[in-house]
Design a protein around this motif. Structure first.
Motif, PDB file in Angstrom:
ATOM      1  N   PRO A  69      31.608  32.485  44.358  1.00 52.42           N
ATOM      2  CA  PRO A  69      31.969  31.142  43.884  1.00 52.42           C
ATOM      3  C   PRO A  69      31.804  30.086  44.975  1.00 52.42           C
ATOM      4  O   PRO A  69      32.086  30.334  46.147  1.00 52.42           O
ATOM      5  CB  PRO A  69      33.434  31.283  43.488  1.00 52.42           C
ATOM      6  CG  PRO A  69      33.630  32.741  43.253  1.00 52.42           C
ATOM      7  CD  PRO A  69      32.705  33.428  44.211  1.00 52.42           C
ATOM      8  N   GLU A  70      31.341  28.908  44.549  1.00 51.46           N
ATOM      9  CA  GLU A  70      31.164  27.789  45.472  1.00 51.46           C
ATOM     10  C   GLU A  70      32.496  27.465  46.138  1.00 51.46           C
ATOM     11  O   GLU A  70      33.530  27.403  45.484  1.00 51.46           O
ATOM     12  CB  GLU A  70      30.663  26.577  44.703  1.00 51.46           C
ATOM     13  CG  GLU A  70      30.312  25.405  45.593  1.00 51.46           C
ATOM     14  CD  GLU A  70      29.734  24.264  44.780  1.00 51.46           C
ATOM     15  OE1 GLU A  70      30.235  23.153  44.949  1.00 51.46           O
ATOM     16  OE2 GLU A  70      28.810  24.502  43.989  1.00 51.46           O
ATOM     17  N   GLY A  71      32.454  27.283  47.420  1.00 60.29           N
ATOM     18  CA  GLY A  71      33.657  26.927  48.167  1.00 60.29           C
ATOM     19  C   GLY A  71      34.377  28.120  48.762  1.00 60.29           C
ATOM     20  O   GLY A  71      35.096  27.976  49.745  1.00 60.29           O
ATOM     21  N   LEU A  72      34.204  29.307  48.192  1.00 61.22           N
ATOM     22  CA  LEU A  72      34.917  30.480  48.716  1.00 61.22           C
ATOM     23  C   LEU A  72      34.483  30.804  50.134  1.00 61.22           C
ATOM     24  O   LEU A  72      35.317  31.091  50.991  1.00 61.22           O
ATOM     25  CB  LEU A  72      34.725  31.689  47.804  1.00 61.22           C
ATOM     26  CG  LEU A  72      35.402  32.982  48.266  1.00 61.22           C
ATOM     27  CD1 LEU A  72      36.903  32.785  48.469  1.00 61.22           C
ATOM     28  CD2 LEU A  72      35.133  34.113  47.287  1.00 61.22           C
ATOM     29  N   ARG A  85      41.653  36.437  55.542  1.00 62.65           N
ATOM     30  CA  ARG A  85      40.607  36.321  54.522  1.00 62.65           C
ATOM     31  C   ARG A  85      40.900  37.233  53.336  1.00 62.65           C
ATOM     32  O   ARG A  85      40.717  36.841  52.183  1.00 62.65           O
ATOM     33  CB  ARG A  85      39.245  36.637  55.137  1.00 62.65           C
ATOM     34  CG  ARG A  85      38.801  35.602  56.150  1.00 62.65           C
ATOM     35  CD  ARG A  85      37.415  35.898  56.717  1.00 62.65           C
ATOM     36  NE  ARG A  85      37.203  35.033  57.855  1.00 62.65           N
ATOM     37  CZ  ARG A  85      37.110  35.445  59.117  1.00 62.65           C
ATOM     38  NH1 ARG A  85      37.171  36.728  59.395  1.00 62.65           N
ATOM     39  NH2 ARG A  85      36.941  34.583  60.090  1.00 62.65           N
ATOM     40  N   LEU A  86      41.378  38.445  53.629  1.00 63.80           N
ATOM     41  CA  LEU A  86      41.738  39.349  52.538  1.00 63.80           C
ATOM     42  C   LEU A  86      42.899  38.784  51.720  1.00 63.80           C
ATOM     43  O   LEU A  86      42.935  38.931  50.497  1.00 63.80           O
ATOM     44  CB  LEU A  86      42.090  40.734  53.066  1.00 63.80           C
ATOM     45  CG  LEU A  86      40.912  41.601  53.487  1.00 63.80           C
ATOM     46  CD1 LEU A  86      41.403  42.915  54.083  1.00 63.80           C
ATOM     47  CD2 LEU A  86      39.974  41.857  52.331  1.00 63.80           C
ATOM     48  N   GLN A  90      43.245  37.784  47.489  1.00 59.51           N
ATOM     49  CA  GLN A  90      44.282  38.317  46.604  1.00 59.51           C
ATOM     50  C   GLN A  90      44.952  37.224  45.783  1.00 59.51           C
ATOM     51  O   GLN A  90      45.868  37.501  45.024  1.00 59.51           O
ATOM     52  CB  GLN A  90      45.327  39.073  47.421  1.00 59.51           C
ATOM     53  CG  GLN A  90      44.759  40.331  48.048  1.00 59.51           C
ATOM     54  CD  GLN A  90      45.749  41.000  48.971  1.00 59.51           C
ATOM     55  OE1 GLN A  90      46.529  40.348  49.650  1.00 59.51           O
ATOM     56  NE2 GLN A  90      45.721  42.324  48.993  1.00 59.51           N
ATOM     57  N   THR A  91      44.485  35.976  45.927  1.00 59.88           N
ATOM     58  CA  THR A  91      45.081  34.866  45.188  1.00 59.88           C
ATOM     59  C   THR A  91      44.133  34.390  44.094  1.00 59.88           C
ATOM     60  O   THR A  91      42.915  34.507  44.231  1.00 59.88           O
ATOM     61  CB  THR A  91      45.400  33.684  46.128  1.00 59.88           C
ATOM     62  OG1 THR A  91      44.179  33.206  46.699  1.00 59.88           O
ATOM     63  CG2 THR A  91      46.355  34.090  47.243  1.00 59.88           C
ATOM     64  N   PRO A  92      44.696  33.855  43.008  1.00 61.31           N
ATOM     65  CA  PRO A  92      43.832  33.321  41.937  1.00 61.31           C
ATOM     66  C   PRO A  92      43.075  32.096  42.428  1.00 61.31           C
ATOM     67  O   PRO A  92      43.609  31.364  43.242  1.00 61.31           O
ATOM     68  CB  PRO A  92      44.823  32.935  40.837  1.00 61.31           C
ATOM     69  CG  PRO A  92      46.089  33.645  41.171  1.00 61.31           C
ATOM     70  CD  PRO A  92      46.093  33.840  42.661  1.00 61.31           C
ATOM     71  N   VAL A  98      36.987  38.939  42.508  1.00 61.60           N
ATOM     72  CA  VAL A  98      36.786  40.188  43.242  1.00 61.60           C
ATOM     73  C   VAL A  98      36.900  41.372  42.286  1.00 61.60           C
ATOM     74  O   VAL A  98      36.078  42.297  42.332  1.00 61.60           O
ATOM     75  CB  VAL A  98      37.794  40.316  44.409  1.00 61.60           C
ATOM     76  CG1 VAL A  98      37.758  41.712  45.012  1.00 61.60           C
ATOM     77  CG2 VAL A  98      37.505  39.278  45.486  1.00 61.60           C
ATOM     78  N   SER A  99      37.882  41.356  41.403  1.00 57.94           N
ATOM     79  CA  SER A  99      38.024  42.440  40.424  1.00 57.94           C
ATOM     80  C   SER A  99      36.796  42.527  39.531  1.00 57.94           C
ATOM     81  O   SER A  99      36.310  43.625  39.231  1.00 57.94           O
ATOM     82  CB  SER A  99      39.271  42.218  39.561  1.00 57.94           C
ATOM     83  OG  SER A  99      40.429  42.295  40.343  1.00 57.94           O
ATOM     84  N   ALA A 100      36.285  41.384  39.104  1.00 55.47           N
ATOM     85  CA  ALA A 100      35.084  41.367  38.269  1.00 55.47           C
ATOM     86  C   ALA A 100      33.885  41.910  39.044  1.00 55.47           C
ATOM     87  O   ALA A 100      33.065  42.663  38.493  1.00 55.47           O
ATOM     88  CB  ALA A 100      34.803  39.944  37.780  1.00 55.47           C
ATOM     89  N   LEU A 101      33.786  41.544  40.297  1.00 52.56           N
ATOM     90  CA  LEU A 101      32.681  42.012  41.130  1.00 52.56           C
ATOM     91  C   LEU A 101      32.747  43.527  41.322  1.00 52.56           C
ATOM     92  O   LEU A 101      31.740  44.228  41.171  1.00 52.56           O
ATOM     93  CB  LEU A 101      32.718  41.296  42.487  1.00 52.56           C
ATOM     94  CG  LEU A 101      31.575  41.561  43.442  1.00 52.56           C
ATOM     95  CD1 LEU A 101      30.252  41.137  42.827  1.00 52.56           C
ATOM     96  CD2 LEU A 101      31.818  40.811  44.747  1.00 52.56           C
ATOM     97  N   VAL A 102      33.931  44.042  41.622  1.00 52.25           N
ATOM     98  CA  VAL A 102      34.087  45.485  41.799  1.00 52.25           C
ATOM     99  C   VAL A 102      33.796  46.209  40.485  1.00 52.25           C
ATOM    100  O   VAL A 102      33.123  47.236  40.476  1.00 52.25           O
ATOM    101  CB  VAL A 102      35.492  45.827  42.339  1.00 52.25           C
ATOM    102  CG1 VAL A 102      35.747  47.323  42.321  1.00 52.25           C
ATOM    103  CG2 VAL A 102      35.646  45.284  43.764  1.00 52.25           C
ATOM    104  N   ALA A 103      34.266  45.666  39.372  1.00 54.76           N
ATOM    105  CA  ALA A 103      33.980  46.275  38.070  1.00 54.76           C
ATOM    106  C   ALA A 103      32.479  46.304  37.819  1.00 54.76           C
ATOM    107  O   ALA A 103      31.959  47.274  37.262  1.00 54.76           O
ATOM    108  CB  ALA A 103      34.690  45.506  36.963  1.00 54.76           C
ATOM    109  N   SER A 104      31.774  45.271  38.246  1.00 59.31           N
ATOM    110  CA  SER A 104      30.323  45.232  38.069  1.00 59.31           C
ATOM    111  C   SER A 104      29.623  46.265  38.935  1.00 59.31           C
ATOM    112  O   SER A 104      28.635  46.859  38.518  1.00 59.31           O
ATOM    113  CB  SER A 104      29.792  43.828  38.388  1.00 59.31           C
ATOM    114  OG  SER A 104      30.276  42.905  37.457  1.00 59.31           O
TER     115      SER A 104
END
Length: 163
Positions: A69-72, A85-86, A90-92, A98-104
């Motif tokens: 995502p832009e800005g991250l 950074r970690l 862990q924040t919205p 991150v969960s979506a990326l790992v699921a992918s």
């Protein structure tokens, strides 16, 4: 590649950002194989045609959802060290991405794996963080995905999910 999920100051929330957030939620909970344009549209409260307008296809939507995502990247660079950074991840809304990326990655998507490598490089810029800590963080995201995707969180672990 970076994807924008922000909103303009004084403007209504971006429909594109709403679509990406809905896509992250679905990817994180159901994986790419169960994601449909109609379900994303429902989650984002938009017409499915708008998704095609912004992303062209389901494949385009998934590609954009897996990009950092832009800005991250700037937010991560502003932190003093890898543990900070970690914590950001862990924040919205970053935790959902991150969960979506790992699921992918679990869904065996090569483009998601490239994005995950980019993310790890952004978190651990100088190699100071033990790889075990990074693996633990992403294993946590993996377990959240597996448990949320299953019908019963108390059910025995399905090792077929690891294939």
């Amino acid at each position: 590649m970076m994807v924008s999920v922000g909103t303009e100051v004084g403007a209504a929330p971006s429909r594109r950002a709403d679509i990406l957030r809905a896509t992250w939620e679905l990817l994180a909970t159901t994986g790419a194989s169960h994601l449909t344009i109609r379900r994303v549209a429902q989650g984002a409260a938009v017409d499915p045609a708008l998704i095609y307008h912004y992303f062209g296809s389901k494949r385009g939507l998934l590609g954009a959802a897996r990009d950092m995502p832009e800005g991250l990247s700037d937010i991560l660079k502003a932190q003093r060290g890898p543990l900070e950074r970690l914590r950001i991840l862990q924040t919205p809304p970053w935790a959902t991405w991150v969960s979506a990326l790992v699921a992918s990655v679990i869904d065996d998507r090569e483009d998601a794996l490239r994005s995950l490598h980019e993310l790890i490089a952004s978190v651990d810029t100088n190699g100071a963080l033990p790889r075990l800590a990074l693996l633990g963080f992403f294993a946590d995201r993996f377990l959240l995905h597996v448990w949320s995707a299953g019908p019963d969180p108390a059910a025995p672990f399905d090792h077929e999910l690891l294939r």
